[in-house]
Design a protein around this motif. Structure first.
Motif, PDB file in Angstrom:
ATOM      1  N   GLY A 135       0.543  -1.114   0.195  1.00  0.00           N
ATOM      2  CA  GLY A 135      -0.106   0.193   0.037  1.00  0.00           C
ATOM      3  C   GLY A 135       0.795   1.234  -0.089  1.00  0.00           C
ATOM      4  O   GLY A 135       0.700   2.050  -0.837  1.00  0.00           O
ATOM      5  N   TRP A 136       1.995   1.353   0.744  1.00  0.00           N
ATOM      6  CA  TRP A 136       2.824   2.421   0.828  1.00  0.00           C
ATOM      7  C   TRP A 136       3.491   2.703  -0.501  1.00  0.00           C
ATOM      8  O   TRP A 136       3.556   3.721  -0.638  1.00  0.00           O
ATOM      9  N   GLU A 137       3.707   1.545  -1.323  1.00  0.00           N
ATOM     10  CA  GLU A 137       4.598   1.711  -2.616  1.00  0.00           C
ATOM     11  C   GLU A 137       3.576   2.383  -3.388  1.00  0.00           C
ATOM     12  O   GLU A 137       4.118   3.086  -4.127  1.00  0.00           O
ATOM     13  N   ALA A 138       2.326   1.957  -3.463  1.00  0.00           N
ATOM     14  CA  ALA A 138       1.339   2.540  -4.466  1.00  0.00           C
ATOM     15  C   ALA A 138       1.090   3.970  -3.968  1.00  0.00           C
ATOM     16  O   ALA A 138       0.997   4.721  -4.863  1.00  0.00           O
ATOM     17  N   VAL A 139       1.031   4.266  -2.861  1.00  0.00           N
ATOM     18  CA  VAL A 139       0.870   5.830  -2.354  1.00  0.00           C
ATOM     19  C   VAL A 139       1.943   6.666  -2.585  1.00  0.00           C
ATOM     20  O   VAL A 139       1.743   7.536  -3.167  1.00  0.00           O
ATOM     21  N   ASP A 140       3.031   6.029  -2.358  1.00  0.00           N
ATOM     22  CA  ASP A 140       4.313   7.034  -2.627  1.00  0.00           C
ATOM     23  C   ASP A 140       4.500   7.205  -4.210  1.00  0.00           C
ATOM     24  O   ASP A 140       4.712   8.501  -4.535  1.00  0.00           O
ATOM     25  N   LEU A 141       4.264   6.277  -5.090  1.00  0.00           N
ATOM     26  CA  LEU A 141       3.841   6.539  -6.504  1.00  0.00           C
ATOM     27  C   LEU A 141       2.954   7.573  -6.899  1.00  0.00           C
ATOM     28  O   LEU A 141       3.098   8.427  -7.688  1.00  0.00           O
ATOM     29  N   ALA A 142       1.779   7.244  -6.123  1.00  0.00           N
ATOM     30  CA  ALA A 142       0.710   8.237  -6.429  1.00  0.00           C
ATOM     31  C   ALA A 142       0.947   9.654  -5.991  1.00  0.00           C
ATOM     32  O   ALA A 142       0.748  10.559  -6.731  1.00  0.00           O
ATOM     33  N   VAL A 143       1.343   9.810  -4.871  1.00  0.00           N
ATOM     34  CA  VAL A 143       1.702  10.956  -4.372  1.00  0.00           C
ATOM     35  C   VAL A 143       2.857  11.673  -5.137  1.00  0.00           C
ATOM     36  O   VAL A 143       2.760  13.025  -5.183  1.00  0.00           O
ATOM     37  N   ILE A 156       1.092  -4.576 -11.908  1.00  0.00           N
ATOM     38  CA  ILE A 156      -0.237  -4.859 -11.320  1.00  0.00           C
ATOM     39  C   ILE A 156      -1.303  -4.215 -12.191  1.00  0.00           C
ATOM     40  O   ILE A 156      -1.150  -3.471 -13.223  1.00  0.00           O
ATOM     41  N   THR A 157      -2.591  -4.545 -12.100  1.00  0.00           N
ATOM     42  CA  THR A 157      -3.896  -3.865 -12.816  1.00  0.00           C
ATOM     43  C   THR A 157      -4.113  -2.579 -12.282  1.00  0.00           C
ATOM     44  O   THR A 157      -3.828  -2.603 -11.011  1.00  0.00           O
ATOM     45  N   LYS A 158      -4.695  -1.815 -12.950  1.00  0.00           N
ATOM     46  CA  LYS A 158      -5.028  -0.503 -12.231  1.00  0.00           C
ATOM     47  C   LYS A 158      -6.300  -0.669 -11.414  1.00  0.00           C
ATOM     48  O   LYS A 158      -6.339  -0.141 -10.357  1.00  0.00           O
ATOM     49  N   GLN A 159      -6.942  -1.809 -11.387  1.00  0.00           N
ATOM     50  CA  GLN A 159      -8.062  -2.163 -10.360  1.00  0.00           C
ATOM     51  C   GLN A 159      -7.013  -2.347  -9.055  1.00  0.00           C
ATOM     52  O   GLN A 159      -7.645  -2.177  -7.893  1.00  0.00           O
ATOM     53  N   ALA A 160      -6.070  -3.137  -9.166  1.00  0.00           N
ATOM     54  CA  ALA A 160      -5.403  -3.439  -7.785  1.00  0.00           C
ATOM     55  C   ALA A 160      -4.775  -2.013  -7.408  1.00  0.00           C
ATOM     56  O   ALA A 160      -4.884  -2.149  -5.992  1.00  0.00           O
ATOM     57  N   VAL A 161      -4.192  -1.391  -8.062  1.00  0.00           N
ATOM     58  CA  VAL A 161      -4.018  -0.151  -7.732  1.00  0.00           C
ATOM     59  C   VAL A 161      -5.019   0.670  -6.927  1.00  0.00           C
ATOM     60  O   VAL A 161      -4.784   1.319  -5.781  1.00  0.00           O
ATOM     61  N   SER A 162      -6.114   0.849  -7.689  1.00  0.00           N
ATOM     62  CA  SER A 162      -7.214   1.586  -6.866  1.00  0.00           C
ATOM     63  C   SER A 162      -7.609   1.033  -5.561  1.00  0.00           C
ATOM     64  O   SER A 162      -7.800   1.521  -4.654  1.00  0.00           O
ATOM     65  N   GLY A 192       2.921  11.751  -8.259  1.00  0.00           N
ATOM     66  CA  GLY A 192       2.307  12.422  -9.279  1.00  0.00           C
ATOM     67  C   GLY A 192       2.027  11.508 -10.483  1.00  0.00           C
ATOM     68  O   GLY A 192       1.606  11.570 -11.385  1.00  0.00           O
ATOM     69  N   LEU A 193       2.344  10.127 -10.435  1.00  0.00           N
ATOM     70  CA  LEU A 193       1.712   9.284 -11.051  1.00  0.00           C
ATOM     71  C   LEU A 193       0.291   8.840 -11.251  1.00  0.00           C
ATOM     72  O   LEU A 193      -0.037   8.819 -10.015  1.00  0.00           O
ATOM     73  N   SER A 194      -0.270   8.696 -12.528  1.00  0.00           N
ATOM     74  CA  SER A 194      -1.487   8.259 -12.506  1.00  0.00           C
ATOM     75  C   SER A 194      -1.697   7.020 -12.004  1.00  0.00           C
ATOM     76  O   SER A 194      -0.702   6.068 -12.027  1.00  0.00           O
ATOM     77  N   GLN A 195      -3.089   6.309 -11.761  1.00  0.00           N
ATOM     78  CA  GLN A 195      -3.203   4.852 -11.383  1.00  0.00           C
ATOM     79  C   GLN A 195      -2.725   3.975 -12.465  1.00  0.00           C
ATOM     80  O   GLN A 195      -2.251   2.986 -12.110  1.00  0.00           O
ATOM     81  N   VAL A 196      -2.774   4.444 -13.878  1.00  0.00           N
ATOM     82  CA  VAL A 196      -2.399   3.520 -15.103  1.00  0.00           C
ATOM     83  C   VAL A 196      -0.782   3.428 -14.692  1.00  0.00           C
ATOM     84  O   VAL A 196      -0.202   2.299 -14.789  1.00  0.00           O
ATOM     85  N   GLU A 197      -0.149   4.601 -14.437  1.00  0.00           N
ATOM     86  CA  GLU A 197       1.396   4.620 -14.402  1.00  0.00           C
ATOM     87  C   GLU A 197       1.829   3.769 -13.166  1.00  0.00           C
ATOM     88  O   GLU A 197       2.844   2.944 -13.364  1.00  0.00           O
ATOM     89  N   VAL A 198       0.990   3.961 -11.978  1.00  0.00           N
ATOM     90  CA  VAL A 198       1.416   3.173 -10.979  1.00  0.00           C
ATOM     91  C   VAL A 198       1.289   1.619 -11.263  1.00  0.00           C
ATOM     92  O   VAL A 198       2.228   0.889 -10.797  1.00  0.00           O
ATOM     93  N   ALA A 199       0.483   1.279 -11.853  1.00  0.00           N
ATOM     94  CA  ALA A 199      -0.044  -0.169 -12.410  1.00  0.00           C
ATOM     95  C   ALA A 199       1.138  -0.558 -13.362  1.00  0.00           C
ATOM     96  O   ALA A 199       1.748  -1.823 -12.824  1.00  0.00           O
ATOM     97  N   ARG A 200       1.486  -0.056 -14.052  1.00  0.00           N
ATOM     98  CA  ARG A 200       2.479  -0.453 -15.048  1.00  0.00           C
ATOM     99  C   ARG A 200       3.945  -0.658 -14.247  1.00  0.00           C
ATOM    100  O   ARG A 200       4.622  -1.521 -14.326  1.00  0.00           O
ATOM    101  N   ARG A 201       4.318   0.579 -13.444  1.00  0.00           N
ATOM    102  CA  ARG A 201       5.417   0.512 -12.521  1.00  0.00           C
ATOM    103  C   ARG A 201       5.524  -0.866 -11.663  1.00  0.00           C
ATOM    104  O   ARG A 201       6.574  -1.297 -11.375  1.00  0.00           O
TER     105      ARG A 201
END
Length: 75
Positions: free
Chosen positions: A11-19, A33-39, A21-30
């Motif tokens: 969760g921290w990993e996804a939050v750090d990337l989203a905060v 995982i799927t965009k739904q998993a990021v969400s 400035g990455l979009s959920q799609v970019e976080v998912a690629r990085r």
């Protein structure tokens, strides 16, 4: 609950990337995982609570600065 208190490492990993400035799609690629998993991770991590809290903190700091409180809130 305090935002981030129940956050997993993933969760921290996804939050750090989203905060950062990455979009959920970019976080998912990085994270490969799927965009739904990021969400789901961001929702479980209570990311939606951090935005308003940061905005409020920035506002309070600017009000304190404008009032000449010199870092002393309530002065």
């Amino acid at each position: 609950a305090v935002p981030g208190e129940r956050r997993s490492e993933r969760g921290w990993e996804a939050v750090d990337l989203a905060v950062g400035g990455l979009s959920q799609v970019e976080v998912a690629r990085r994270l490969d995982i799927t965009k739904q998993a990021v969400s789901q991770r961001l929702q479980a991590a209570d990311l939606h609570l951090e935005g308003p809290a940061r905005e409020l903190a920035a506002h309070l700091v600017s009000v304190a600065d404008a009032s000449g409180a010199g870092g002393r809130l309530g002065a």
